[in-house]
Design a protein around this motif. Structure first.
Motif, PDB file in Angstrom:
ATOM      1  N   GLU A  41      -6.980  -7.238  -3.682  1.00 43.70           N
ATOM      2  CA  GLU A  41      -7.200  -6.355  -4.829  1.00 43.70           C
ATOM      3  C   GLU A  41      -5.973  -5.487  -5.099  1.00 43.70           C
ATOM      4  O   GLU A  41      -5.602  -5.263  -6.251  1.00 43.70           O
ATOM      5  N   HIS A  42      -5.336  -4.999  -4.021  1.00 48.90           N
ATOM      6  CA  HIS A  42      -4.129  -4.177  -4.161  1.00 48.90           C
ATOM      7  C   HIS A  42      -2.920  -5.003  -3.734  1.00 48.90           C
ATOM      8  O   HIS A  42      -2.219  -4.683  -2.772  1.00 48.90           O
ATOM      9  N   ARG A  43      -2.679  -6.056  -4.443  1.00 49.73           N
ATOM     10  CA  ARG A  43      -1.682  -7.054  -4.056  1.00 49.73           C
ATOM     11  C   ARG A  43      -0.277  -6.464  -3.977  1.00 49.73           C
ATOM     12  O   ARG A  43       0.187  -5.796  -4.883  1.00 49.73           O
ATOM     13  N   ASN A  44       0.385  -6.756  -2.857  1.00 54.26           N
ATOM     14  CA  ASN A  44       1.768  -6.332  -2.657  1.00 54.26           C
ATOM     15  C   ASN A  44       2.692  -7.343  -3.328  1.00 54.26           C
ATOM     16  O   ASN A  44       2.660  -8.530  -3.023  1.00 54.26           O
ATOM     17  N   THR A  59      -2.334  -2.666   7.751  1.00 62.70           N
ATOM     18  CA  THR A  59      -0.882  -2.559   7.640  1.00 62.70           C
ATOM     19  C   THR A  59      -0.191  -3.896   7.854  1.00 62.70           C
ATOM     20  O   THR A  59       0.817  -4.201   7.214  1.00 62.70           O
ATOM     21  N   MET A  60      -0.746  -4.712   8.749  1.00 62.49           N
ATOM     22  CA  MET A  60      -0.101  -5.984   9.067  1.00 62.49           C
ATOM     23  C   MET A  60      -1.014  -7.174   8.764  1.00 62.49           C
ATOM     24  O   MET A  60      -0.928  -8.219   9.416  1.00 62.49           O
ATOM     25  N   LEU A  61      -1.866  -7.028   7.772  1.00 69.20           N
ATOM     26  CA  LEU A  61      -2.832  -8.077   7.444  1.00 69.20           C
ATOM     27  C   LEU A  61      -2.190  -9.409   7.068  1.00 69.20           C
ATOM     28  O   LEU A  61      -2.609 -10.456   7.567  1.00 69.20           O
ATOM     29  N   PRO A  62      -1.171  -9.453   6.178  1.00 67.76           N
ATOM     30  CA  PRO A  62      -0.580 -10.762   5.852  1.00 67.76           C
ATOM     31  C   PRO A  62       0.047 -11.443   7.058  1.00 67.76           C
ATOM     32  O   PRO A  62      -0.034 -12.671   7.191  1.00 67.76           O
ATOM     33  N   GLU A  63       0.659 -10.661   7.952  1.00 70.24           N
ATOM     34  CA  GLU A  63       1.231 -11.251   9.168  1.00 70.24           C
ATOM     35  C   GLU A  63       0.129 -11.822  10.059  1.00 70.24           C
ATOM     36  O   GLU A  63       0.276 -12.924  10.616  1.00 70.24           O
TER      37      GLU A  63
END
Length: 363
Positions: A38-41, A118-122
C-alpha cells in the motif's frame, strides 16, 4: 538439573538467554506485506521493474533466478528459484519471525512490527530463496553502531570457523576469549542493550538448536545497519540478480555506503558467511537439488545429467498430452524454467505456474 555455565567456548542454549522473544506469525506477516504494498517504496518498485525488463532468467533450470512475467506488482506474481530444491515458487509464501530483544523494549511497550517492516522486502527475497527450512526467521535486536556491528560480525565468523561444532585449538581459544572480553567491555562501556554475552548466547543457541539458513542482527541505531549472517555460501543471493538491489535508505541523496540493511549485492564476496560444521547430529547435507516443481512431490532429478525430456506445448497443454516422463523429468517447453516428474504433477502445478509461464525471447 544443574544450571549450565556460560562461556565463550561452551555451547549455550536458548534456555540460558535472558532476551525476550516476540513471534510475529504468518497472519502478522501477511498484514505487513499488505501495508508495504500500500505504501510502495519507489526504489524497490523500480528495481523489480528492472528485473522484469532484464529477463535474465530465460532458459535457466538451475541457477538463481527471479521472474516477473505477468500481472501486477504482487508477491504472488513474482517467482524465485529456490536454492535448496530448484523449484520456482512465488514470493507470497509467508513466514513466522522470532524477534529476540532486550526487556527494556518490552518495558517501553515498543512493538516489534517496525523491526520486521523495515526489512520486509529483504525478508521476502530471502524467504523466497528457500523451499524448506525457512518458515521461521530469527532476528536479534541490538543498538550497536556501525563499527561495533562490524566487530561482532567478524567475531561470530571467527567462532564458527574455529569453535562451532568442532574442537578448538588452544591458540584460537585464547583469541576467541580475548575478542569476547574486548567486545563485552566495549558494548558495556557504551551501555548497549542487550550486552554482548546475551547477544552471543542467543546467536549461537539459535544456530545450534534451530539450524536456520541465516540470522539477522538488527540495529535501530540511525548511524548503523542490520547484518544478515548466512550459514552456507549456497544461501547467499546471486550477484547476477541483486547487484543493484536498493539500500533501503529513504534518503535519495545517500551513497552506496549508506545502507539500513547490509543485503549482499556482490554474492559471497560481499556477504557475511559463517563456516558451520554439520556433525552427526545434523545429517542433512547442504546441497542444491533439482526437484519436481509440484510442491507436494519429493522426486529429485539427477543433477549430473544435462539432457532433459521436453513437454510438448507448455505446461497446460503438455500436462494433458499424456507424455511419459523420463528419469530426467519433463521440462515446460513454453518457459523452460521448471521440470516435472509426470504430466499429472504438471497439471496439478498449473494453477500456480500459469502466473509465470511465458515463452522466452530466446525460445
Amino acid at each position: 538439573m544443574a544450571k549450565r555455565h556460560y562461556s565463550a567456548l561452551s555451547q549455550p542454549t536458548l534456555s540460558m538467554s535472558e532476551l525476550i522473544c516476540k513471534t510475529l506469525d504468518h497472519d502478522a506477516t501477511d498484514m505487513l506485506i499488505d501495508k508495504w504494498l500500500e505504501h510502495r517504496n519507489d526504489a524497490y518498485w523500480e528495481w523489480f521493474q528492472g528485473v522484469r525488463e532484464r529477463k535474465h532468467a530465460a532458459n535457466s533450470l538451475r541457477r538463481q533466478v527471479l521472474v516477473w512475467n505477468k500481472g501486477d506488482f504482487l508477491p504472488e506474481n513474482i517467482f524465485c528459484r529456490t536454492v535448496d530444491t530448484g523449484r520456482l515458487i512465488p514470493l507470497d509464501r509467508t513466514w513466522s519471525t522470532h524477534v529476540y530483544h532486550h526487556r527494556s523494549m518490552q518495558d517501553r511497550k515498543l512493538s516489534m512490527m517496525p523491526v520486521v517492516f523495515t526489512m520486509l522486502p529483504e525478508l521476502m527475497m530471502l524467504r523466497g530463496m528457500h523451499d524448506l527450512g525457512c518458515d521461521d526467521v530469527y532476528i536479534i535486536v541490538t543498538d550497536m553502531k556501525r563499527q561495533e556491528m562490524d566487530d561482532v560480525t567478524e567475531y561470530f565468523k571467527l567462532v564458527c570457523r574455529h569453535a562451532f561444532g568442532r574442537t578448538c585449538k588452544p591458540s584460537m581459544e585464547h583469541e576467541i576469549q580475548y575478542n569476547h572480553m574486548r567486545l563485552s567491555h566495549t558494548l558495556l562501556k557504551q551501555r548497549r542493550t542487550p550486552c554482548f554475552p546475551q547477544i552471543d548466547i542467543a546467536f549461537r543457541a539459535i544456530l545450534h538448536e534451530k539450524r536456520p539458513p541465516f540470522i539477522i542482527l538488527f540495529s535501530h541505531q540511525t548511524t548503523s545497519y542490520s547484518q544478515i549472517l548466512f550459514t552456507h555460501p549456497l544461501f547467499v543471493p546471486s550477484e547476477e540478480i541483486f547487484f543493484d538491489f536498493p539500500s533501503g535508505c529513504p534518503n535519495p541523496c545517500c551513497n552506496d555506503d549508506c545502507e539500513m540493511i547490509r543485503f549482499p549485492r556482490c554474492g559471497t564476496e560481499g556477504a557475511a558467511v559463517l563456516s558451520i560444521k554439520r556433525g552427526r547430529r545434523d545429517r542433512r547435507k547442504v546441497r542444491s537439488r533439482e526437484m519436481c516443481n509440484w510442491i507436494d512431490c519429493n522426486i529429485c532429478f539427477n543433477e549430473e545429467t544435462s539432457h532433459y525430456a521436453e513437454s510438448s506445448e507448455g505446461s497446460q497443454s503438455s500436462a494433458d498430452s499424456g507424455d511419459t516422463p523420463t528419469n530426467n523429468g519433463l521440462v515446460c517447453s513454453k518457459c523452460r524454467l521448471v521440470k516435472y516428474c509426470s504430466p499429472e504433477h504438471q497439471k496439478k502445478d498449473w494453477e500456480e505456474h500459469r502466473r509465470v509461464c511465458a515463452k522466452s525471447a530466446s525460445n
